[in-house]
Design a protein around this motif. Structure first.
Motif, PDB file in Angstrom:
ATOM      1  N   LYS A  20       1.084  -1.171   0.012  1.00 32.89           N
ATOM      2  CA  LYS A  20       0.216   0.508  -0.346  1.00 32.89           C
ATOM      3  C   LYS A  20       0.598   1.026  -0.067  1.00 32.89           C
ATOM      4  CE  LYS A  20      -4.175   0.371   1.807  1.00 32.89           C
ATOM      5  NZ  LYS A  20      -4.940  -0.172   2.841  1.00 32.89           N
ATOM      6  N   GLY A  21       0.465   2.390  -0.819  1.00 43.76           N
ATOM      7  CA  GLY A  21       1.700   3.682  -1.385  1.00 43.76           C
ATOM      8  C   GLY A  21       2.662   3.322  -1.500  1.00 43.76           C
ATOM      9  N   THR A  22       2.738   2.767  -2.106  1.00 45.78           N
ATOM     10  CA  THR A  22       3.962   2.192  -3.303  1.00 45.78           C
ATOM     11  C   THR A  22       3.305   2.289  -4.873  1.00 45.78           C
ATOM     12  OG1 THR A  22       4.044  -0.170  -2.828  1.00 45.78           O
ATOM     13  CG2 THR A  22       4.768   1.118  -0.955  1.00 45.78           C
ATOM     14  N   GLY A  23       4.561   2.116  -5.701  1.00 46.18           N
ATOM     15  CA  GLY A  23       4.274   2.289  -7.355  1.00 46.18           C
ATOM     16  C   GLY A  23       4.228   0.890  -7.147  1.00 46.18           C
ATOM     17  N   ALA A  24       4.137  -0.358  -6.436  1.00 48.15           N
ATOM     18  CA  ALA A  24       4.222  -1.304  -6.788  1.00 48.15           C
ATOM     19  C   ALA A  24       2.594  -2.388  -6.447  1.00 48.15           C
ATOM     20  CB  ALA A  24       4.993  -2.422  -5.881  1.00 48.15           C
ATOM     21  N   HIS A  25       2.107  -1.429  -5.852  1.00 50.66           N
ATOM     22  CA  HIS A  25       0.736  -0.698  -5.438  1.00 50.66           C
ATOM     23  C   HIS A  25      -0.270  -1.252  -6.180  1.00 50.66           C
ATOM     24  CE1 HIS A  25      -2.731  -1.855  -2.702  1.00 50.66           C
ATOM     25  NE2 HIS A  25      -3.640  -0.927  -3.126  1.00 50.66           N
ATOM     26  N   MET A  26       0.079  -0.272  -7.306  1.00 54.49           N
ATOM     27  CA  MET A  26      -1.054  -0.370  -8.366  1.00 54.49           C
ATOM     28  C   MET A  26      -0.952  -1.118  -9.365  1.00 54.49           C
ATOM     29  SD  MET A  26      -0.378   3.834  -8.873  1.00 54.49           S
ATOM     30  CE  MET A  26      -0.372   4.220 -10.518  1.00 54.49           C
ATOM     31  N   ILE A  27       0.553  -1.643  -9.505  1.00 51.24           N
ATOM     32  CA  ILE A  27       1.040  -2.232 -11.145  1.00 51.24           C
ATOM     33  C   ILE A  27      -0.169  -3.967  -9.747  1.00 51.24           C
ATOM     34  CG2 ILE A  27       3.483  -4.144 -11.459  1.00 51.24           C
ATOM     35  CD1 ILE A  27       4.468  -1.173 -11.345  1.00 51.24           C
ATOM     36  N   LEU A  28       0.679  -4.234  -9.064  1.00 48.92           N
ATOM     37  CA  LEU A  28      -0.412  -5.791  -8.816  1.00 48.92           C
ATOM     38  C   LEU A  28      -1.472  -5.461  -8.506  1.00 48.92           C
ATOM     39  CD1 LEU A  28       1.737  -5.987  -5.700  1.00 48.92           C
ATOM     40  CD2 LEU A  28       2.348  -7.483  -7.424  1.00 48.92           C
ATOM     41  N   ASN A  29      -1.934  -3.961  -8.098  1.00 53.55           N
ATOM     42  CA  ASN A  29      -3.626  -4.037  -8.481  1.00 53.55           C
ATOM     43  C   ASN A  29      -3.552  -4.638  -9.913  1.00 53.55           C
ATOM     44  OD1 ASN A  29      -6.712  -3.834  -7.736  1.00 53.55           O
ATOM     45  ND2 ASN A  29      -5.976  -1.872  -8.066  1.00 53.55           N
ATOM     46  N   ALA A  30      -3.531  -4.013 -10.493  1.00 57.45           N
ATOM     47  CA  ALA A  30      -4.055  -4.562 -12.395  1.00 57.45           C
ATOM     48  C   ALA A  30      -3.437  -5.828 -12.561  1.00 57.45           C
ATOM     49  CB  ALA A  30      -3.112  -3.298 -12.856  1.00 57.45           C
ATOM     50  N   LEU A  31      -2.142  -6.595 -11.901  1.00 57.60           N
ATOM     51  CA  LEU A  31      -2.180  -7.702 -12.387  1.00 57.60           C
ATOM     52  C   LEU A  31      -3.222  -8.464 -11.789  1.00 57.60           C
ATOM     53  CD1 LEU A  31      -0.353  -9.661 -13.006  1.00 57.60           C
ATOM     54  CD2 LEU A  31       1.699  -9.583 -11.277  1.00 57.60           C
ATOM     55  N   PHE A  32      -3.380  -8.565 -10.492  1.00 56.21           N
ATOM     56  CA  PHE A  32      -4.433  -9.555  -9.955  1.00 56.21           C
ATOM     57  C   PHE A  32      -5.806  -9.220 -10.836  1.00 56.21           C
ATOM     58  CE2 PHE A  32      -1.205  -9.067  -5.810  1.00 56.21           C
ATOM     59  CZ  PHE A  32      -0.555 -10.220  -6.201  1.00 56.21           C
ATOM     60  N   GLN A  33      -6.020  -7.996 -10.682  1.00 57.32           N
ATOM     61  CA  GLN A  33      -7.486  -7.642 -11.634  1.00 57.32           C
ATOM     62  C   GLN A  33      -7.415  -8.597 -12.501  1.00 57.32           C
ATOM     63  OE1 GLN A  33      -9.910  -4.719 -10.639  1.00 57.32           O
ATOM     64  NE2 GLN A  33      -9.469  -4.597  -8.745  1.00 57.32           N
ATOM     65  N   THR A  34      -6.327  -9.091 -13.384  1.00 60.48           N
ATOM     66  CA  THR A  34      -6.236  -9.147 -14.752  1.00 60.48           C
ATOM     67  C   THR A  34      -6.551 -10.490 -14.192  1.00 60.48           C
ATOM     68  OG1 THR A  34      -5.495  -7.435 -15.344  1.00 60.48           O
ATOM     69  CG2 THR A  34      -4.895  -9.848 -17.522  1.00 60.48           C
TER      70      THR A  34
END
Length: 159
Positions: A20-34
């Motif tokens: 949470k709060g890191t750039g990795a969070h957004m990337i992981l969120n998109a990956l997990f959603q896919t």
């Protein structure tokens, strides 16, 4: 299946909280959603295929009464835990009721086939079965056996 989904949700939740709060969070969120979207699409596709195949078993004149009863029970249990239980039995039912091509040839050449199908019908079935065996068929190609074979082919997605 539901346990795997629950475990996946827990793992994703932990990873998302840690990032949470890191750039990795957004990337992981998109990956997990896919991943979740693709996985759910696959589950829906498999269920749709199974529904069509079970309906084919029910509709096939060649399906025996026990198979038809099982298929009707599966359809009637749509969306319930009972359907999940019946789905676990589906491959076994298909495996037990598919006819090997040699069994079909044996039946087609029998007196029983002549009584049921008539002399011409039995002779036509026998010739057809011999022809498809010569082309490499392992199983009967009647609608019931084709549906059973397709269910067996989905075994990895079902179990």
């Amino acid at each position: 299946l539901s346990q795997i989904i629950l475990l996946f949700k827990i793992i994703v939740g932990v990873i998302m909280n840690l990032t949470k709060g890191t750039g990795a969070h957004m990337i992981l969120n998109a990956l997990f959603q896919t991943i979740v979207s693709n996985y759910m699409e696959e589950i829906i596709m498999t269920h749709t295929q199974l529904s069509q195949l079970v309906q084919a078993l029910l509709d096939a004149p060649q399906s025996n009464p026990k198979v038809k009863e099982f298929a009707q029970s599966w359809i009637n249990a749509e969306g319930t835990p009972k359907q999940e239980e019946l789905t676990k039995q589906l491959v076994s039912v298909a495996e037990q009721n598919i006819a090997l091509i040699d069994e079909t040839i044996g039946f087609a050449g029998s007196e029983l086939a002549t009584q049921i199908l008539g002399e011409e019908g039995a002779a036509n079935l026998l010739q057809h079965a011999k022809d498809i065996k010569a082309e490499g068929a392992e199983f009967c190609d009647c609608p019931a056996c084709v549906a059973a074979k397709n269910i067996i082919d989905l075994k990895a997605e079902i179990v």
